[in-house]
Design an enzyme around this catalytic site. Structure first.
Site, PDB file in Angstrom:
ATOM      1  N   TRP A 101       0.839  -1.203   0.000  1.00 26.87           N
ATOM      2  CA  TRP A 101       0.000   0.000   0.000  1.00 26.87           C
ATOM      3  C   TRP A 101       0.872   1.250   0.000  1.00 26.87           C
ATOM      4  CZ3 TRP A 101      -4.370  -1.155  -1.788  1.00 26.87           C
ATOM      5  CH2 TRP A 101      -5.088  -2.284  -1.373  1.00 26.87           C
ATOM      6  N   ASP A 170      -1.517   7.097   6.112  1.00 22.64           N
ATOM      7  CA  ASP A 170      -2.579   6.181   5.709  1.00 22.64           C
ATOM      8  C   ASP A 170      -2.831   5.275   6.911  1.00 22.64           C
ATOM      9  OD1 ASP A 170      -4.167   4.149   4.757  1.00 22.64           O
ATOM     10  OD2 ASP A 170      -2.831   3.554   3.115  1.00 22.64           O
ATOM     11  N   LYS A 194     -12.123  -1.286   7.149  1.00 26.81           N
ATOM     12  CA  LYS A 194     -11.359  -2.142   8.068  1.00 26.81           C
ATOM     13  C   LYS A 194     -11.796  -1.934   9.514  1.00 26.81           C
ATOM     14  CE  LYS A 194      -8.361  -2.806   4.492  1.00 26.81           C
ATOM     15  NZ  LYS A 194      -7.626  -2.078   3.482  1.00 26.81           N
TER      16      LYS A 194
HETATM   17  C1  LIG Z   1      -7.067  -1.637   2.400  1.00 25.86           C
HETATM   18  C2  LIG Z   1      -6.015  -0.602   2.399  1.00 25.86           C
HETATM   19  C3  LIG Z   1      -5.936   0.366   1.394  1.00 25.86           C
HETATM   20  C4  LIG Z   1      -6.887   0.382   0.210  1.00 25.86           C
HETATM   21  O1  LIG Z   1      -8.116   0.827   0.598  1.00 25.86           O
HETATM   22  P1  LIG Z   1      -9.299   1.120  -0.475  1.00 25.86           P
HETATM   23  O2  LIG Z   1     -10.313   1.796   0.379  1.00 25.86           O
HETATM   24  O3  LIG Z   1      -9.713  -0.197  -1.013  1.00 25.86           O
HETATM   25  O4  LIG Z   1      -8.748   1.994  -1.524  1.00 25.86           O
HETATM   26  C5  LIG Z   1      -4.957   1.326   1.488  1.00 25.86           C
HETATM   27  N1  LIG Z   1      -4.087   1.348   2.509  1.00 25.86           N
HETATM   28  C6  LIG Z   1      -4.112   0.418   3.500  1.00 25.86           C
HETATM   29  C7  LIG Z   1      -3.127   0.487   4.601  1.00 25.86           C
HETATM   30  C8  LIG Z   1      -5.076  -0.580   3.468  1.00 25.86           C
HETATM   31  O5  LIG Z   1      -5.113  -1.506   4.439  1.00 25.86           O
END
Ligand SMILES: *Cc1c(COP(=O)(O)O)cnc(C)c1O
Length: 358
Positions: A101, A170, A194
């Site tokens: 990511w 993030d 999540k």
């Molecule tokens: C799941 C995830 C993403 C992607 O998320 P989307 O909402 O599907 O774009 C980005 N960064 C991390 C750390 C993730 O766990």
């Protein structure tokens, strides 16, 4: 049979939240209208918007110098919106490469300016967070970007880099799992699916002054400023996701807030790592100082045993344990909504499986 879902995302939601949503789906607060039929400018939804923002501000202790926004496009759209909004003219940004990511985020940023990778654990298969005190953040960088929890590799920052430039994180897979000081960050973003609610909405918390950097010629829907100035109601927002997010916030408040949740999360992850470390059968590929309290990744002696483990676990009501397709192995995602009972059930299964297959 009670199922415990260890999926990395979309992930388990609190049962109480789903029951409330099911009841309100067809008749919201005795309005006679279903939740999905409410106008985003009507009184019912306006009330939801006010409550969700107030709840998030209260839970995370967010001051007025920060804006709270709800944006579609997931965390992945923020990979692009962050550089589009925060990259200074002709400038560069710094990124820490701690997993897939993180590297996707850096790749998007390259479209809008120079990107310097200040730290990386790629050479050791992202098995750790590079030691922060070795970093040399450049005071001229537009911002420094980190991925606070690496959902696939199973690593997590347990302290954050100190930097003069805005720190962007993030936090998709560990937001609200532990207490953080919002004032250390310039911008935080997280896809909701999540730890916060369903997919379809990302939570973005941004220091207001940073949102002013955006170049004039940026499409209106891609400016954080648009969401700030219109309370995330410039156009039709993802009403279901925002509604669900609010129910999760109310559940979190009922549970005693983020510090209470942090204690539970510590207990859940420690119990799992203790079993893994004391076993000759299970093995953690992650550096002990960098282990995630949200995504516990582990291996068995062979891939055949891993496949057998997954099918046995499924029969025992433990689903979603397959590691990400890029790395294999087993991954137990134990976000806020995973009760201690779920982790205890997994531990019992792991002990039995080890005895039967050692
Ligand atoms: C799941 C995830 C993403 C992607 O998320 P989307 O909402 O599907 O774009 C980005 N960064 C991390 C750390 C993730 O766990």
């Amino acid at each position: 049979m009670k199922i415990f879902n260890f999926s990395a995302g979309p992930a388990m939601l609190p049962e109480e939240v789903m029951e409330k949503a099911a009841a309100e789906f067809t008749n919201y607060a005795d309005s006679g209208c279903g939740l999905m039929e409410l106008s985003h400018r009507g009184t019912e939804f306006s009330d939801i918007m006010q409550r969700v923002e107030a709840n998030i501000r209260g839970l995370m202790n967010i001051g007025d110098d920060y804006a709270v926004c709800f944006i579609q496009g997931g965390a992945s759209l923020q990979f692009a919106m962050v550089p589009m909004n925060l990259m200074l003219p002709g400038g560069f940004a710094e990124y820490a490469d701690t997993g897939s990511w993180a590297s996707k985020a850096a790749k998007e940023a390259k479209l809008f300016g120079d990107v310097k990778i200040v730290a990386s654990s790629k050479e050791t298969n992202y098995d750790r967070i590079p030691v922060i005190r070795h970093w040399r953040p450049d005071p001229k960088a537009s911002y420094l970007h980190i991925t606070s929890n690496n959902t696939i590799a199973g690593t997590q920052y347990h302290s954050f880099p100190e930097t003069e430039v805005p720190l962007v994180a993030d936090m998709s897979s560990d937001i609200m799992s532990k207490v953080i000081d919002i004032n250390s960050f310039g911008l935080i973003y997280a896809g909701a699916q999540k730890n916060l609610g369903p997919s379809g909405v990302a939570l973005v918390i941004i220091r207001r002054d940073l949102a002013e950097r955006v170049p004039e010629k940026t499409p209106v829907m891609l400016k954080h400023k648009t969401y700030i100035e219109n309370n995330s109601l410039y156009n039709t927002p993802p009403t279901f996701g925002i509604y669900m997010l609010n129910l999760v916030m109310e559940w979190l408040k009922d549970k005693g807030g983020i510090s209470a949740m942090e204690e539970i999360n510590d207990a859940k992850s420690e119990a799992l790592y203790e079993l893994i470390d004391s076993s000759e059968f299970y093995r953690s590929p992650v550096d002990p100082g960098s282990r995630s309290r949200m995504n516990v990744v582990f291996r068995l002696p062979s891939e055949d045993l891993e496949a057998k483990f997954l099918s046995g676990a499924k029969k025992a009501g433990l689903t979603g344990l397959k590691g990400h397709r890029s790395v294999g192995g087993i991954r137990a995602s134990i976000y806020n909504a995973m009760p201690i009972k779920g982790v205890e059930t997994l531990i019992d299964f792991m002990n039995e499986f080890e005895s039967a297959n050692r």
